[in-house]
Design a protein around this motif. Sequence first.
Motif, mmCIF file in Angstrom:
data_model
loop_
_atom_site.group_PDB
_atom_site.id
_atom_site.type_symbol
_atom_site.label_atom_id
_atom_site.label_comp_id
_atom_site.label_asym_id
_atom_site.label_seq_id
_atom_site.Cartn_x
_atom_site.Cartn_y
_atom_site.Cartn_z
ATOM 1 N N PHE A 148 0.803 -1.222 0.000
ATOM 2 C CA PHE A 148 0.000 0.000 0.000
ATOM 3 C C PHE A 148 0.840 1.279 0.000
ATOM 4 C CE2 PHE A 148 -3.105 -3.073 1.677
ATOM 5 C CZ PHE A 148 -4.191 -2.785 0.868
ATOM 6 N N GLY A 149 2.162 1.149 0.078
ATOM 7 C CA GLY A 149 3.002 2.348 0.127
ATOM 8 C C GLY A 149 3.044 2.979 1.494
ATOM 9 N N ILE A 150 2.974 2.158 2.530
ATOM 10 C CA ILE A 150 3.026 2.668 3.903
ATOM 11 C C ILE A 150 4.383 3.292 4.172
ATOM 12 C CG2 ILE A 150 2.886 2.005 6.341
ATOM 13 C CD1 ILE A 150 1.035 -0.341 5.333
ATOM 14 N N ARG A 151 5.439 2.658 3.674
ATOM 15 C CA ARG A 151 6.790 3.204 3.814
ATOM 16 C C ARG A 151 7.228 3.832 2.495
ATOM 17 N NH1 ARG A 151 5.381 3.338 8.460
ATOM 18 N NH2 ARG A 151 5.336 1.407 9.644
ATOM 19 N N PRO A 152 7.873 4.983 2.552
ATOM 20 C CA PRO A 152 8.265 5.692 1.323
ATOM 21 C C PRO A 152 9.543 5.138 0.715
ATOM 22 C CG PRO A 152 8.922 6.949 3.258
ATOM 23 C CD PRO A 152 8.186 5.744 3.772
ATOM 24 N N LEU A 153 9.661 5.281 -0.598
ATOM 25 C CA LEU A 153 10.895 4.926 -1.293
ATOM 26 C C LEU A 153 10.921 5.645 -2.644
ATOM 27 C CD1 LEU A 153 13.488 3.299 -1.091
ATOM 28 C CD2 LEU A 153 12.306 1.365 -2.155
ATOM 29 N N PHE A 154 12.034 6.341 -2.910
ATOM 30 C CA PHE A 154 12.189 7.142 -4.118
ATOM 31 C C PHE A 154 13.444 6.694 -4.869
ATOM 32 C CE2 PHE A 154 10.092 9.619 -0.841
ATOM 33 C CZ PHE A 154 8.958 10.078 -1.492
ATOM 34 N N TYR A 155 13.494 7.035 -6.175
ATOM 35 C CA TYR A 155 14.679 6.669 -6.949
ATOM 36 C C TYR A 155 14.883 7.644 -8.105
ATOM 37 C CZ TYR A 155 11.552 4.600 -10.468
ATOM 38 O OH TYR A 155 10.588 4.406 -11.426
ATOM 39 N N HIS A 156 16.103 7.656 -8.613
ATOM 40 C CA HIS A 156 16.470 8.448 -9.795
ATOM 41 C C HIS A 156 17.532 7.675 -10.562
ATOM 42 C CE1 HIS A 156 17.867 11.656 -12.387
ATOM 43 N NE2 HIS A 156 19.094 11.506 -11.907
ATOM 44 N N VAL A 157 17.399 7.641 -11.869
ATOM 45 C CA VAL A 157 18.390 6.971 -12.704
ATOM 46 C C VAL A 157 18.831 7.918 -13.815
ATOM 47 C CG1 VAL A 157 16.626 5.871 -14.166
ATOM 48 C CG2 VAL A 157 18.917 4.886 -14.042
ATOM 49 N N ILE A 204 12.954 12.430 -10.305
ATOM 50 C CA ILE A 204 12.883 11.656 -9.061
ATOM 51 C C ILE A 204 11.491 11.038 -8.987
ATOM 52 C CG2 ILE A 204 12.975 11.696 -6.546
ATOM 53 C CD1 ILE A 204 14.936 13.956 -6.676
ATOM 54 N N HIS A 205 11.442 9.741 -8.865
ATOM 55 C CA HIS A 205 10.180 9.012 -8.898
ATOM 56 C C HIS A 205 9.929 8.322 -7.561
ATOM 57 C CE1 HIS A 205 10.471 9.503 -13.269
ATOM 58 N NE2 HIS A 205 11.719 9.066 -13.146
ATOM 59 N N ALA A 206 8.670 8.189 -7.210
ATOM 60 C CA ALA A 206 8.294 7.349 -6.084
ATOM 61 C C ALA A 206 8.058 5.939 -6.609
ATOM 62 C CB ALA A 206 7.021 7.880 -5.420
ATOM 63 N N LEU A 207 8.694 4.954 -5.990
ATOM 64 C CA LEU A 207 8.393 3.571 -6.355
ATOM 65 C C LEU A 207 6.945 3.305 -5.966
ATOM 66 C CD1 LEU A 207 9.276 0.841 -7.431
ATOM 67 C CD2 LEU A 207 10.120 0.279 -5.147
#
Length: 648
Positions: A148-157, A204-207
């Motif tokens: 559900f996306g309770i914990r955040p996580l972001f990425y960039h490539v 920058i994207h949110a997984l």
Amino acid sequence: MCGIAGVWSPRNHHADTDAIVKAMADKMYHRGPDGWGSHVDPANGLAMVHTRLSIIGLNAGDQPIFGREDDATDGFVMTVNGEFYGYKQLRGILRTDGYQFNTKSDSEIALKLFHKHGFDFMEHLRGEFAFAIFDEKRQRMILVRDRFGIRPLFYHVSDKGFFWGSEMKAMLAHPDVPREVCPKAQLHQMMQVMVPGMTLFEGIHALKPGHMLVVQKTDDGFDVEEKRYWDAEFPLDGEHDDLPDEEHIENVRQALVESVALRLEADVPVACYLSGGIDSCSIIGMAAAIQQSPVKAFTISFDDDRYDEAHIATEMAEKAGADQDILKLKAVDLYGKNFEDAVFYSERTFYNTLGVAKMLMSRHVRDVGYKVVITGEGSDELFGGYAQFKADYFLHDPAYAETSAGADMKERNKIFAGSVLAEQQISHPAFEEVMGFTPSWIQPWMLVLERVKPLLSDEFKAKLGDYDPIAAIAYSLDRSMLDGRHVLDKVQYSWIKTMLEGQILNWGGDRVDMANSLESRPAFLDHHVAELAMRIPPHVRIRDGIEKWVVREAMKHVLPEVLYKREKFAFMAPPAHTDEAKTVEINKLIDKWLSSEEIAEHGIFDEAKLRQSIEDYRKSDDHAQNTRKDIILNHAIALHAIDELIGA
């Protein structure tokens, strides 16, 4: 609960990577004040960092976690943010398979399960989590985010490397991560609703929730593949579980008791949030029955009787024998530096200062000595609790089409006109195409957008071109999860994919709780509970106009009668226009962040039109319109403040 971040840059490894990693960790200190660890591997251009909040395995849970040569996980490195429930049983099973463990924490099971099952390992993991696994032998990185996306996580490539982090501010501590703000994202934040995966910054994207990202090294960079491993899949209309009411009720009761029991497990004391809603009250009732000692319950009280639920929460605390702690908040508490801090930690704007209130509550909970709370988020999403959901059910289900149920409900909830309920029915062709109707939950934000558009500068509108944010939201939804579904399932799914992750679990959840190093555990969002709820027929979730009917019946004996019979009341802080003290406080923020200098620097608004709108707002006594302008002002202030606050 922790913070994770890192960089994989085989062709662009910085000589000062150690210092950069420390800077990234410092930006997440609030997520893990109990310690930090890092793994820097120049040969692979890899750096992984972890800040720790010790909840389980207090003296033996340091990260990163490394694989072992004697169980074939040699070459694996992992960092985890979150909790895995039922880990003791899984450790036992894995040991019989020959796997050895370096720690006594719950986190290490993910590494072993991935080695054993490959990409099918997620079906064995239960909890709230975001984690990263580096596989040196295969030269690939795997990022995973909970269902559900309770914990955040972001990425960039980019051609400079692959970057990730629990918070964007940690990523922005690396010099190779871009800091350019996205105009489309600014517009979405002004109207409250984000496109899944979108953040304020370009690149920058949110997984996405229920997804993993597989990053494979290639000869000239990376191959990045996003895999969905779970979704909130409702059955086709008419294919829900056809069971007697008593069986649905008992199934819900058993699933919730198990979920709460799992979330009471920790090596530190666990408390509960308690509002006046049946969700948190049910959790208090179950927790009180499960554990021997009185439950510690924390309640927010507002200085406006129309929005305050503390008296009902107190009745529940007394019934459950809980030790209740009430935090009383006033106007001055919700603005000024506290408002700015909530923007800093949330990394996005918010329409209501409830997020500020929850941040202040998490601070109070930590000051009292607790690190973990169980919360009630998710019940409305899964069991049809929101007034917006009922509005569509009443409008589009034949059983209610000829009744006045919808109008009656809006009259009872008129205090929320301008925020969560629209005063008028409006539609958008993209939603009509994707869902067959325009859901009630997005209509207030469409009206906000209509009020925002005339305030935008010509320069900003030129950047947007013909971009349609409503269409972007609609087309982000998976049609295969909507086609053939009941209207209630459609609206619940569309909300879960957008507002649950982007709002409820962000500035209403993890980000403002972890601002003060507090781990929140939403028991209703256990995926076993969710999968059960989604198979319950709509008329059992909402029965005779009563939302969450099956939950009420399951919890009937632990709830006070007044709460058992009470209609859902949206939990939100009093808007700024509702009393003079709040108006004074928001005016101070307007003067600071909406000055001529700030407006010119950011270029979002036409100053003359924004000033006129603020002047009209100050003279108006129209509650719905003023609520909508409160929303716009909250967003506008935060948009001007956010890049400076997070150091972008």
